[in-house]
Design an enzyme around this catalytic site. Sequence first.
Site, PDB file in Angstrom:
ATOM      1  N   ARG A   8      -2.418   2.326  -2.436  1.00  0.00           N
ATOM      2  CA  ARG A   8      -2.468   3.039  -1.169  1.00  0.00           C
ATOM      3  C   ARG A   8      -3.916   3.399  -0.871  1.00  0.00           C
ATOM      4  O   ARG A   8      -4.663   3.784  -1.775  1.00  0.00           O
ATOM      5  CB  ARG A   8      -1.609   4.309  -1.215  1.00  0.00           C
ATOM      6  CG  ARG A   8      -0.103   4.045  -1.267  1.00  0.00           C
ATOM      7  CD  ARG A   8       0.406   3.500   0.065  1.00  0.00           C
ATOM      8  NE  ARG A   8       1.844   3.289   0.080  1.00  0.00           N
ATOM      9  CZ  ARG A   8       2.441   2.134  -0.185  1.00  0.00           C
ATOM     10  NH1 ARG A   8       1.696   1.090  -0.520  1.00  0.00           N
ATOM     11  NH2 ARG A   8       3.757   2.016  -0.118  1.00  0.00           N
TER      12      ARG A   8
ATOM     13  N   GLU B 290      -4.156   2.469   8.732  1.00  0.00           N
ATOM     14  CA  GLU B 290      -3.882   1.054   8.971  1.00  0.00           C
ATOM     15  C   GLU B 290      -3.037   0.875  10.231  1.00  0.00           C
ATOM     16  O   GLU B 290      -2.010   1.547  10.354  1.00  0.00           O
ATOM     17  CB  GLU B 290      -3.167   0.440   7.765  1.00  0.00           C
ATOM     18  CG  GLU B 290      -4.014   0.432   6.514  1.00  0.00           C
ATOM     19  CD  GLU B 290      -3.278  -0.105   5.289  1.00  0.00           C
ATOM     20  OE1 GLU B 290      -3.943  -0.478   4.313  1.00  0.00           O
ATOM     21  OE2 GLU B 290      -2.021  -0.142   5.317  1.00  0.00           O
TER      22      GLU B 290
ATOM     23  N   HIS C 189      -4.688  -5.832   3.848  1.00  0.00           N
ATOM     24  CA  HIS C 189      -3.366  -5.485   3.304  1.00  0.00           C
ATOM     25  C   HIS C 189      -2.472  -6.726   3.177  1.00  0.00           C
ATOM     26  O   HIS C 189      -1.336  -6.771   3.674  1.00  0.00           O
ATOM     27  CB  HIS C 189      -2.677  -4.430   4.183  1.00  0.00           C
ATOM     28  CG  HIS C 189      -1.667  -3.619   3.433  1.00  0.00           C
ATOM     29  ND1 HIS C 189      -1.465  -2.280   3.662  1.00  0.00           N
ATOM     30  CD2 HIS C 189      -0.794  -3.962   2.441  1.00  0.00           C
ATOM     31  CE1 HIS C 189      -0.508  -1.820   2.861  1.00  0.00           C
ATOM     32  NE2 HIS C 189      -0.091  -2.831   2.114  1.00  0.00           N
TER      33      HIS C 189
END
Length: 307
Positions: free
Chosen positions: A230, A259, A280
């Site tokens: 994270r 994000e 990601h």
Amino acid sequence: MKVVFLDAGTLPIPLNFPNNSILYQAFSATEPEQVVERISGATVVITNKVRLNSGQLESSPQLKLVAVAAAGTDNIDLIVASKLGIRVKNAPDYGSDSVAEHVIATLFALRRHIITYAAAATDGRWSGAQQFCWNGPRIRDLGGSVLGVVGRGRIGQATARLAMGLGMKVLYAQAPGSTQRDDELPLDELLSVADAITLHVPLTDLTRGLIGQNALALMKPDAILINTGRGALVDSHALVSALRNQTIGGAAIDVLDVEPPPPDHPLLATDIPNLLCTPHVAWASHRAQARLAATLIQLVLEQHQMS
């Protein structure tokens, strides 16, 4: 049975249900103010990152299952869901191998300076070399180095297995807030001896900002930090400072604290040395996506049988 996927755009593989009695509605993305309307009358709600709070859950009395298209469930109010009799199911192991391979790939890229050497082959540095090869930054093998794993769940263990197969020595950190196991080191000690650190812990009050200025100062000057967990596990400003001052050797970051990130996010600057930032995608191999889609379909079909 009505099934709603609130952010289907996060999964490129579409969900196809063989049962005609399943009414499936897929939204590419959903804003918070759209949630109540879109889940109205739904028996199953699928979400990846869209949050479902108490008020939203209470607004949909027909809701029986929330299927989280991810390994975590931190975007769901689990206490309220339990009180309302709503099952919350995730997909805990669909992407473990994909993330583990991403970790190892970034380790190779940073310790062997793959990007720098690939650029040198085409920008004139190799052609202008006096010898058959162009020697630049020091290339370090993975074999014989020490990998520190912070978080020994499925992904942490999958990463450890790959690392050991390459001849790396794997050390585990004591999980924040837990009793230290015999084969674990306190995080501060692990930071000081590892050649690379990889983060695989959930984001909690105990882990937020886990890697900040003090933690980075403990790392070896040539050590690599990898975060596929994270974004908020790492203090972005402290990491940028450590990389610019070359107090650590490099970093591979696949997740950010916001994000999608704003264009001026500190870790998106183009002049940070030895930073490999990806959007990601550690989880997103085609095989992992297919496994996730299959898991979600199975969860829906199981709920249909129960209804």
